[in-house]
Motif scaffolding. Structure first.
Motif, PDB file in Angstrom:
ATOM      1  N   TYR A 153       0.715  -1.275  -0.012  1.00 53.54           N
ATOM      2  CA  TYR A 153      -0.017   0.138   0.075  1.00 53.54           C
ATOM      3  C   TYR A 153       0.814   1.041   0.003  1.00 53.54           C
ATOM      4  O   TYR A 153       0.728   2.315  -0.908  1.00 53.54           O
ATOM      5  CB  TYR A 153      -0.919   0.105   1.344  1.00 53.54           C
ATOM      6  N   THR A 206       1.524   4.266  -2.963  1.00 52.12           N
ATOM      7  CA  THR A 206       1.004   5.687  -3.193  1.00 52.12           C
ATOM      8  C   THR A 206       2.060   6.799  -3.714  1.00 52.12           C
ATOM      9  O   THR A 206       1.616   7.795  -4.092  1.00 52.12           O
ATOM     10  CB  THR A 206       0.742   6.250  -1.673  1.00 52.12           C
ATOM     11  N   ARG A 245      -6.260   4.686   8.796  1.00 49.62           N
ATOM     12  CA  ARG A 245      -7.252   3.825   8.474  1.00 49.62           C
ATOM     13  C   ARG A 245      -8.656   4.428   8.946  1.00 49.62           C
ATOM     14  O   ARG A 245      -8.672   4.829  10.109  1.00 49.62           O
ATOM     15  CB  ARG A 245      -7.084   2.263   8.941  1.00 49.62           C
ATOM     16  N   GLU A 254      -7.636   1.918   4.429  1.00 41.72           N
ATOM     17  CA  GLU A 254      -6.355   2.839   4.196  1.00 41.72           C
ATOM     18  C   GLU A 254      -6.760   4.015   3.634  1.00 41.72           C
ATOM     19  O   GLU A 254      -7.424   3.830   2.535  1.00 41.72           O
ATOM     20  CB  GLU A 254      -5.211   2.005   3.878  1.00 41.72           C
ATOM     21  N   VAL A 255      -6.661   5.059   4.285  1.00 43.61           N
ATOM     22  CA  VAL A 255      -6.729   6.630   3.726  1.00 43.61           C
ATOM     23  C   VAL A 255      -5.975   7.461   3.515  1.00 43.61           C
ATOM     24  O   VAL A 255      -5.872   8.493   2.803  1.00 43.61           O
ATOM     25  CB  VAL A 255      -8.147   7.267   4.242  1.00 43.61           C
ATOM     26  N   GLY A 256      -4.642   6.951   3.996  1.00 44.94           N
ATOM     27  CA  GLY A 256      -3.510   7.839   4.148  1.00 44.94           C
ATOM     28  C   GLY A 256      -2.295   7.537   4.802  1.00 44.94           C
ATOM     29  O   GLY A 256      -2.342   6.463   5.664  1.00 44.94           O
ATOM     30  N   THR A 280      -2.549  12.201   1.918  1.00 42.15           N
ATOM     31  CA  THR A 280      -3.967  11.531   1.838  1.00 42.15           C
ATOM     32  C   THR A 280      -4.348  10.960   0.738  1.00 42.15           C
ATOM     33  O   THR A 280      -4.094  11.641  -0.531  1.00 42.15           O
ATOM     34  CB  THR A 280      -5.017  12.607   2.103  1.00 42.15           C
ATOM     35  N   ASP A 281      -4.930   9.810   0.448  1.00 46.19           N
ATOM     36  CA  ASP A 281      -5.336   9.129  -0.925  1.00 46.19           C
ATOM     37  C   ASP A 281      -6.066  10.053  -1.636  1.00 46.19           C
ATOM     38  O   ASP A 281      -7.065  10.773  -0.919  1.00 46.19           O
ATOM     39  CB  ASP A 281      -5.944   8.066  -0.550  1.00 46.19           C
ATOM     40  N   PRO A 282      -6.077  10.058  -2.945  1.00 49.01           N
ATOM     41  CA  PRO A 282      -6.864  11.221  -3.785  1.00 49.01           C
ATOM     42  C   PRO A 282      -8.391  11.026  -3.412  1.00 49.01           C
ATOM     43  O   PRO A 282      -9.179  11.812  -3.443  1.00 49.01           O
ATOM     44  CB  PRO A 282      -6.414  10.823  -5.066  1.00 49.01           C
ATOM     45  N   SER A 290     -10.031  10.163  -0.797  1.00 46.37           N
ATOM     46  CA  SER A 290     -10.335  10.411   0.507  1.00 46.37           C
ATOM     47  C   SER A 290     -10.296  11.965   0.797  1.00 46.37           C
ATOM     48  O   SER A 290     -10.276  12.348   1.895  1.00 46.37           O
ATOM     49  CB  SER A 290      -9.890   9.867   1.483  1.00 46.37           C
ATOM     50  N   ARG A 291      -9.623  12.784  -0.356  1.00 48.59           N
ATOM     51  CA  ARG A 291      -9.674  14.207   0.119  1.00 48.59           C
ATOM     52  C   ARG A 291     -10.888  15.098   0.152  1.00 48.59           C
ATOM     53  O   ARG A 291     -11.835  14.472  -0.234  1.00 48.59           O
ATOM     54  CB  ARG A 291      -8.668  14.801  -0.853  1.00 48.59           C
TER      55      ARG A 291
END
Length: 302
Positions: A180, A184, A203, A208-210, A230-232, A234-235
Motif C-alpha cells: 500500500y 501511493t 485507516r 487505508e486512507v492515508g 491523503t489518498d486522492p 479521500s480528500r
C-alpha cells in the motif's frame, strides 16, 4: 584621518552653505571602508560544524522542520578565519549558502567575509529562516531578490488541535503495509522508513486512507517533524487535517512538540496544516545573491 559618510536622512548628501562666497558645497559620500584583514576559508570537520550549528539553533525562537538543519548539516563546511583566528563556520552546497556563523567581534567584518565566501565558493543563492535575524541580515545585504522557499509550522498550543473525524486511527506501519505504502508514491523508499518506526498508516473504519510520518528533529530532541499524505479518493473530507491531528496527539503524548513544513508552492498543504491547529511561525527565504553589490558601490564613491 576622520571619515564622514556625509549622509542626511535616509538617502543623500547634505549641502552646506559657505558664508564667505555663498557657494553651496555638496559633501560627497565617503568611500566604503575596507579593513586590511586576512580572511581564509579552510575546510573544517563535521563535528566542529555540528557544534556551531547546534549553538546557533539554540539561540533561535523556533526550530522549524528539517529543511534548514538538514541543509546546514549536509553542506560542505568551511572554517572562517580572520588574521589567523577562527571566528565562525560557513556551510555551502550545490544550491548555495545556508550557514555563516560569526563571533560577535567579527560582526563588523561581515561584508568582507561574505564577499570572500561568494568569491571562493561561487554561490549565487542562500537560504535562511525568517526568524533567524543573523542570517537574514547577512544574506539580505547581498540579495538582489528574495523568494519564499517553504512555510514553517509549529503547534504552539495543544488546545488549538482539532478533533479528528470519527473512526479514523493511525497504526504503526509494518512490512505487510509496504504494498500500500509504495503504491501511493508518497516516498521513494518506504522500507527504510518503516524499519525506523516513523511511518503510520491511517485507516478509516479499517480502510487505508492515508499516511502519517513522525520524524524526530535532527537538532532538537523536543521537536518531531510531522507529515501526512491523503489518498486522492479521500480528500476534501477532513482526512488530511485529521491525520495531522492524530500525529500531533501522539507527539504530545510523548511530551514533545510537533513541527511541520510545506513548500511555498504547495497551496493545498498550508490550509490543511492550519485546519489541524498548527500555526505558521515563519518562512524559509531563498536569496538570490549579487557578489558585486558593494564593489559597484565602491566604484561609485571613488
Amino acid at each position: 584621518m576622520a571619515v564622514s559618510a556625509g549622509c542626511s536622512g535616509a538617502g543623500g548628501s547634505a549641502p552646506s552653505q559657505n558664508g564667505a562666497t555663498g557657494i553651496a558645497l555638496v559633501r560627497q559620500p565617503g568611500p566604503v571602508i575596507r579593513f586590511d584583514v586576512d580572511i581564509r576559508l579552510p575546510e573544517t570537520d563535521a563535528a566542529t560544524a555540528r557544534a556551531a550549528i547546534e549553538d546557533h539553533h539554540r539561540a533561535q525562537a523556533f526550530s522549524g522542520d528539517f529543511f534548514m538543519p538538514a541543509k546546514q548539516l549536509g553542506a560542505r563546511h568551511l572554517a572562517i578565519e580572520v588574521d589567523g583566528q577562527r571566528v565562525g563556520v560557513a556551510g555551502v552546497d550545490n544550491t548555495g549558502l545556508s550557514l555563516c556563523t560569526l563571533d560577535p567581534a567579527a560582526k563588523r567584518l561581515d561584508r568582507q567575509i561574505v564577499e570572500r565566501l561568494l568569491e571562493d565558493t561561487g554561490a549565487t543563492e542562500a537560504y535562511a529562516a525568517s526568524w533567524d535575524r543573523h542570517h537574514v541580515d547577512l544574506f539580505g545585504n547581498f540579495a538582489s531578490d528574495i523568494a519564499n522557499q517553504a512555510y514553517q509550522f509549529e503547534l504552539l498550543r495543544p488546545e488549538d488541535l482539532r478533533s479528528p473525524v470519527p473512526g479514523l486511527a493511525l497504526h504503526m506501519a509494518s512490512v505487510a503495509d509496504l504494498a500500500y505504502l509504495d503504491g501511493t508514491g508518497f516516498q521513494p523508499n518506504f522500507t527504510d522508513l518503516v524499519d525506523s518506526g516513523v511511518v503510520r498508516v491511517a485507516r478509516l473504519h479499517e480502510t487505508e486512507v492515508g499516511i502519517a510520518i513522525l520524524v524526530p528533529h535532527i537538532l532538537n530532541g523536543q521537536r518531531v517533524d510531522v507529515g501526512m499524505f491523503t489518498d486522492p479518493g479521500s480528500r476534501r473530507r477532513g482526512i488530511g487535517r485529521s491525520i495531522l491531528a492524530l500525529a500531533c496527539q501522539e507527539v504530545l503524548g510523548n511530551q514533545q512538540t510537533p513541527v511541520a513544513g510545506c513548500g511555498a508552492g504547495n497551496w493545498e498543504s498550508r490550509p490543511t496544516l492550519e485546519a489541524a491547529g498548527m500555526t505558521c511561525v515563519g518562512t524559509i527565504f531563498r536569496f538570490t545573491l549579487d557578489p558585486n553589490r558593494f564593489h559597484i558601490l565602491e566604484e561609485q564613491t571613488h
